[in-house]
Design an enzyme around this catalytic site. Structure first.
Site, PDB file in Angstrom:
ATOM      1  N   CYS A   1       0.878  -1.001  -0.023  1.00  0.00           N
ATOM      2  CA  CYS A   1       0.022  -0.074   0.083  1.00  0.00           C
ATOM      3  C   CYS A   1       1.006   1.247   0.007  1.00  0.00           C
ATOM      4  O   CYS A   1       1.412   1.561  -1.132  1.00  0.00           O
ATOM      5  CB  CYS A   1      -1.180  -0.073   1.119  1.00  0.00           C
TER       6      CYS A   1
ATOM      7  N   HIS B   1      -3.625  -4.965   0.262  1.00  0.00           N
ATOM      8  CA  HIS B   1      -3.170  -5.432   1.440  1.00  0.00           C
ATOM      9  C   HIS B   1      -3.339  -6.888   1.338  1.00  0.00           C
ATOM     10  O   HIS B   1      -4.188  -7.416   1.977  1.00  0.00           O
ATOM     11  CB  HIS B   1      -3.962  -4.917   2.687  1.00  0.00           C
TER      12      HIS B   1
ATOM     13  N   GLU C   1      -1.852  -9.126   3.366  1.00  0.00           N
ATOM     14  CA  GLU C   1      -1.977  -9.738   4.515  1.00  0.00           C
ATOM     15  C   GLU C   1      -3.400 -10.262   5.065  1.00  0.00           C
ATOM     16  O   GLU C   1      -3.463 -10.986   5.969  1.00  0.00           O
ATOM     17  CB  GLU C   1      -1.190  -8.976   5.626  1.00  0.00           C
TER      18      GLU C   1
END
Length: 544
Positions: A380, A517, A519
């Site tokens: 990001c 993102h 994750e």
């Protein structure tokens, strides 16, 4: 089967781990073949945590449908197969907003709107809304018993048992049993007082999870059970562990899942825990190790990067590698230089973030990774800063900057895109700097298309996928040609090519920035492909 409900409350103090406990309970129930879902009820008045300080709240977890939620939803998704959304996280602010909106519409027909029954009824309806199509709904109440803010939620779940029947509700209370080193013994009094507080508002816990650093003896469990009106088998040791992924197995050994299905009167198969046993084996017996630096400004509170931390651990598990994470303050890098802090690392990562503080230190770290050919992962904001660093130091766009920090800069390589096609909403979105911050965010899952033979394509093993976003500013296409001519590779975009999603460097072993993102989609034995490939590159860099 009629839906069953588990309510998880906490006592004594905050941060005992209700979210991880709820996640582990869901994992155990899924291992028995049950379908679960979750609801997190937070007592703060913010409508959502989107504008809250990460130092106070920790990370904001984003769902596929664009909800900005509590970080505990990340635990729920990582430990189970569930995919959560807008309806799985409610705050006091969100509940009151709905009730006030109904009152303004005249839904209450001129009646006096009160906490009981109107607020509590709204809470109960919110709980019921998540129940269809699942066997067990797990509801976590944020905060601590005794907090004034939590009272409407506790009153609502007290009433709930009468509404749906006692065999359909299980109350689990997480509390603290501290070990006093000078006395050499554990103390049960905090737990007794916490349960007394809970019982004073009409809730008798069915199970106690006792967070402790020492195993509780049978005598201690019997004492707690006696004073808290429980059977000794319903007092569960929740001992401190060095990895949260050990918790499901430890709670199973304590008999927690067996107690739950007994209380809820559910027939299930025997638990299948091979997944968790394999996971713990990988954690205990790594064959590799790597040191990775996370360059950020919230490094004093690791909860600010919770999903990122776990995703890197997942990437290591795929290679049986121990991932040693070093959280490095970007302002120190700026003041003291990258060599002081980064030279012992096998990987450098710059995560998402907002605001100018610490930016130049992050850019120095990115330049160091590029020049020293250390594997770099920008997420990001980390991608945006990689573009800025490349523009300044490779493409010759002196002092290039993001429009977020300098609206007059001649080279705004990152900018606020005024008009773009929103694939999730299937509509044209227009925005200005003056628009409310939430209104200019790109939130939730968006499609990405990769170029063949790119680093990202090799990692994903597919050319199309969706990833979750949380950002306002975008890659400025006015500078795309100038940057790509100097070796910046745009390897992933939106389907129409308008939004840049992934950038790479063509002459670097592993240098990748993504606007999304990743994750948020990583799970323990299903690590996200980018994290898995990044850890591979870090291991190879260490081997030389």
């Amino acid at each position: 089967m009629k839906t069953k409900f588990i309510f998880i409350t906490g006592g004594v103090l905050s941060s005992l781990g209700k979210g991880v406990a709820a996640a582990a309970i869901g994992a155990l129930l899924e291992s028995r073949g049950l379908k679960v879902t979750y609801l997190k009820l937070d007592p703060y008045i913010n409508v959502d945590p989107g504008t809250m300080n990460p130092f106070q709240h920790g990370e904001v977890y984003v769902t596929d449908d664009g909800a900005e939620t509590d970080l505990d939803l990340g635990h729920y998704e990582r430990f189970t197969t569930v995919t959560l959304g807008q309806e799985n996280n409610y705050t006091t602010g969100k509940i009151y907003y709905r009730v006030i909106s109904k009152e303004r519409r005249g839904d209450y027909l001129g009646g006096t709107v009160q906490v009981i029954p109107h607020i509590t009824d709204e809470i109960k309806q919110t709980i019921l809304n998540i129940a269809p199509q699942v066997d067990v709904a797990i509801v976590e109440i944020g905060g601590t018993v005794g907090d004034i803010e939590s009272l409407p939620f506790l009153e609502a779940i007290r009433q709930f048992k009468g509404d749906v029947g006692k065999n359909n509700v299980c109350y689990i209370h997480l509390t603290l049993v501290p070990y006093i080193k000078t006395a050499g013994e554990v103390k049960t009094k905090p737990t007794q007082h916490s349960v007394k507080e809970l019982r004073s508002i009409g809730i008798q816990p069915d199970i106690l999870l006792c967070r402790t650093e020492k195993n509780l003896s049978a005598d201690i469990k019997a004492k707690i059970a006696l004073f808290c009106n429980l059977e000794p088998g319903c007092v569960i040791t929740a001992i401190d562990v060095d990895s949260i992924y050990k918790i499901p197995l430890l709670l199973h050994e304590e008999g927690l899942d067996e107690r739950i299905v007994e209380i809820l009167n559910i027939w299930t198969r025997s638990p299948r825990l091979e997944f968790w046993q394999d996971l713990v084996d990988r954690l205990k017996h790594p064959i590799e190790s790597v040191d990775i630096g996370i360059i950020g400004k919230y490094v004093n509170l690791r909860e600010s990067y919770k999903s990122l931390h776990e995703a890197l651990v997942h990437g290591g598990l795929a290679h049986r590698a121990q991932v040693n994470l070093h959280y490095i303050d970007s302002e120190l890098v700026e003041r003291e230089g990258p060599e002081v802090h980064l030279q012992q690392l096998q990987g450098i990562l710059v995560p998402g973030g907002f605001g100018y503080r610490g930016v130049e230190g992050k850019i120095q770290a990115i330049q160091y990774a590029r020049l020293q050919r250390i594997p770099y992962f920008g997420i990001c904001f980390g991608m945006q800063l990689a573009v800025i660093e490349f523009a300044r130091n490779v493409a010759g766009l002196a002092n290039a900057q993001s429009e977020e920090f300098d609206s007059e800069n001649p080279y705004p390589v990152i900018y606020l895109m005024r008009e773009w096609f929103d694939y999730r909403r299937q509509a044209i979105v227009r925005r200005e700097r003056s628009t409310d911050k939430g209104g200019t965010m790109r939130l939730g899952a968006y499609p990405c298309v990769l170029k063949e033979h790119s680093l990202a394509a090799r990692a994903y093993q597919t050319l199309t996928f969706h990833e979750r976003h949380r950002h306002r500013y975008e890659f400025n296409n006015s500078f795309r040609e100038a940057l790509t001519q100097h070796g910046l590779h745009v390897s992933g975009t939106s389907p129409n090519g308008e939004l840049v999603e992934i950038i790479e460097l063509e002459d670097h072993p592993w240098f990748l920035g993504c606007q999304f993102h990743p994750e948020f989609r990583s799970r323990p034995l299903q690590p996200h492909p980018l994290f898995q490939d990044y850890i591979r590159a870090c291991i190879e860099y260490k081997r030389g």
